[in-house]
Design a protein around this motif. Structure first.
Motif: not given
Length: 235
Positions: A65-73
């Motif tokens: 699975y390819d993660m979506p664009p960078l998204m951090l908590t």
């Protein structure tokens, strides 16, 4: 925690686990009810995220699975910022600049509502002097480790004796107020720790080690375990 953030965290948890993760485990880490997890899993599957499993057994994520664009908590942002502060204290200019570049890249991709966590984080190390303070350029060492190449060292021992050695680099480590090159020494036929401030000159050779990095590191760990067990006092 917002739903979008929670869904992303579920993907992250599944991604880092090599075993099925139960709804109870997910609920415990995210501090929500299990029924919320069931709804979130159903939502992810509905969005064609390749999650497999069932209640009571656990869930797994397709490793392709390819993660979506960078998204951090916020927690992840603050963890990265703490890491950068720790790196700065090592006194390694090349690594420090690389860490700052990471922060700049993260900042350029974050949505506006997360930028305050970069500008005013809730965590910080106590200000103080660097623990390393050495201006030694570690880039050639790190390149040799990554590429599995031998290194020719000109090294000054504690007693002032200068030696020339061919070593197989394993790891660049940091201990107390110094950085250490951990390597297999061909002349000594053993693993040795070389203080980087005592390295007078080095050359990364074209010749490769002939072992995988994983194998060499496993051998070093076995050496360390043996060394530590022999140093323990006998009951």
């Amino acid at each position: 925690m917002r739903k979008a953030e929670r869904l992303f965290q579920i993907i992250q948890i599944l991604r880092r686990s090599s075993r099925p993760v139960t709804a109870a485990q997910l609920a415990n880490e995210l501090e929500v009810a299990k029924r919320t997890i069931y709804r979130d899993i159903a939502h992810l599957i509905g969005q064609r995220v390749p999650v497999d499993g069932e209640a009571g057994f656990g869930y797994v994520l397709d490793p392709q699975y390819d993660m979506p664009p960078l998204m951090l908590t916020p927690d992840e942002i603050e963890a990265v910022l703490l890491g950068v502060q720790m790196v700065e204290k090592l006194g390694d200019a090349a690594i420090t600049n690389a860490a700052k570049d990471v922060i700049a890249k993260i900042t350029s991709t974050l949505p506006g509502d997360l930028l305050p966590f970069i500008a005013e984080p809730a965590v910080s190390l106590r200000p103080g002097d660097s623990i390393g303070g050495s201006m030694f350029d570690t880039r050639p060492l790190r390149r040799a480790i990554r590429e599995g190449r031998k290194i020719k060292l000109e090294y000054c021992a504690v007693d002032g004796e200068v030696t020339h050695r061919i070593v197989w680099p394993v790891l660049l480590g940091y201990a107390d107020a110094r950085s250490l090159l951990i390597a297999w020494c061909e002349s000594k036929q053993a693993f040795r720790h070389f203080r980087t401030e005592r390295i007078l000159d080095l050359e990364v050779l074209e010749e490769t080690i002939g072992l995988s990095k994983r194998t060499l590191r496993q051998q070093w760990r076995q050496f360390r375990e043996t060394e530590l067990s022999e140093s323990r006092p006998t009951p």
